[in-house]
Design a protein around this motif. Structure first.
Motif, PDB file in Angstrom:
ATOM      1  N   LYS A 167       2.144   1.930  -3.407  1.00 48.10           N
ATOM      2  CA  LYS A 167       1.145   2.548  -4.289  1.00 48.10           C
ATOM      3  C   LYS A 167       1.127   4.059  -4.122  1.00 48.10           C
ATOM      4  O   LYS A 167       0.925   4.795  -5.096  1.00 48.10           O
ATOM      5  N   VAL A 168       1.347   4.526  -2.896  1.00 45.23           N
ATOM      6  CA  VAL A 168       1.428   5.977  -2.670  1.00 45.23           C
ATOM      7  C   VAL A 168       2.596   6.541  -3.465  1.00 45.23           C
ATOM      8  O   VAL A 168       2.456   7.536  -4.181  1.00 45.23           O
ATOM      9  N   CYS A 191      -5.198   5.516  -1.481  1.00 45.94           N
ATOM     10  CA  CYS A 191      -4.686   4.188  -1.125  1.00 45.94           C
ATOM     11  C   CYS A 191      -5.205   3.672   0.214  1.00 45.94           C
ATOM     12  O   CYS A 191      -5.374   2.464   0.373  1.00 45.94           O
ATOM     13  N   ASP A 220       0.828  -1.203   0.000  1.00 48.49           N
ATOM     14  CA  ASP A 220       0.000   0.000   0.000  1.00 48.49           C
ATOM     15  C   ASP A 220       0.866   1.257   0.000  1.00 48.49           C
ATOM     16  O   ASP A 220       0.554   2.225  -0.690  1.00 48.49           O
ATOM     17  N   GLU A 277      -2.652  10.918  -2.725  1.00 50.14           N
ATOM     18  CA  GLU A 277      -2.295   9.505  -2.911  1.00 50.14           C
ATOM     19  C   GLU A 277      -2.616   8.681  -1.668  1.00 50.14           C
ATOM     20  O   GLU A 277      -3.080   7.551  -1.766  1.00 50.14           O
TER      21      GLU A 277
END
Length: 154
Positions: A25-26, A55, A22, A51
């Motif tokens: 993903k940011v 997320c 996770d 972001e």
């Protein structure tokens, strides 16, 4: 990851399984910008907020968890790392902080730029233009209604 420790999965929140993927993903989202579209520390901070909201925040199921995330976790990081003086409400109430690469209608993919969406109210109109273009180029017509919450998550 404080969110992983503070928001553990429970029977009603079984999808609360946060991990380093996770966080990646940011950073993947943040790496989509160029210096041209993110030229100031304030823009970088809003990008980081956006972001994290996409997320983590979007996966939270109740107001208690969402408030904890923004008031405790996000504001703590903002105060420590960005030296903000603004209040929680300045960042998380009112108009959402959004970024996207679809603002330039008709631009080829290689010319799209991930940038801040300064007018979220424009999104509905923009997505309707994309839908009209799609409907003109295909035999399968789509009739969609774009809601505010929907537009903020595309």
């Amino acid at each position: 990851l404080r969110i992983k420790e503070d928001m553990r999965p429970r029977p009603s929140k079984a999808h609360y399984t946060f991990n380093l993927r996770d966080c990646s993903k940011v950073f993947q989202g943040m790496m989509q910008v160029t210096t041209r579209s993110c030229g100031s520390p304030g823009t970088a901070m809003r990008l980081w907020i956006s972001e994290n909201m996409r997320c983590f925040y979007d996966r939270l199921v109740d107001d208690t968890d969402r408030d904890y995330f923004t008031e405790e976790l996000m504001m703590d990081v903002l105060r420590r790392n960005f030296n903000v003086t603004q209040s929680h409400d300045d960042f998380f109430r009112g108009s959402p902080i959004l970024f996207g690469d679809f603002l330039r209608f008709g631009a080829p993919p290689e010319q799209r730029m991930y940038e801040e969406i300064s007018d979220p109210n424009r999104l509905t109109r923009l997505f309707e233009e994309y839908l009209d273009e799609y409907n003109m180029t295909t035999s399968k017509q789509m009739s969609l209604v774009f809601f505010k919450d929907h537009c903020e998550h595309l």
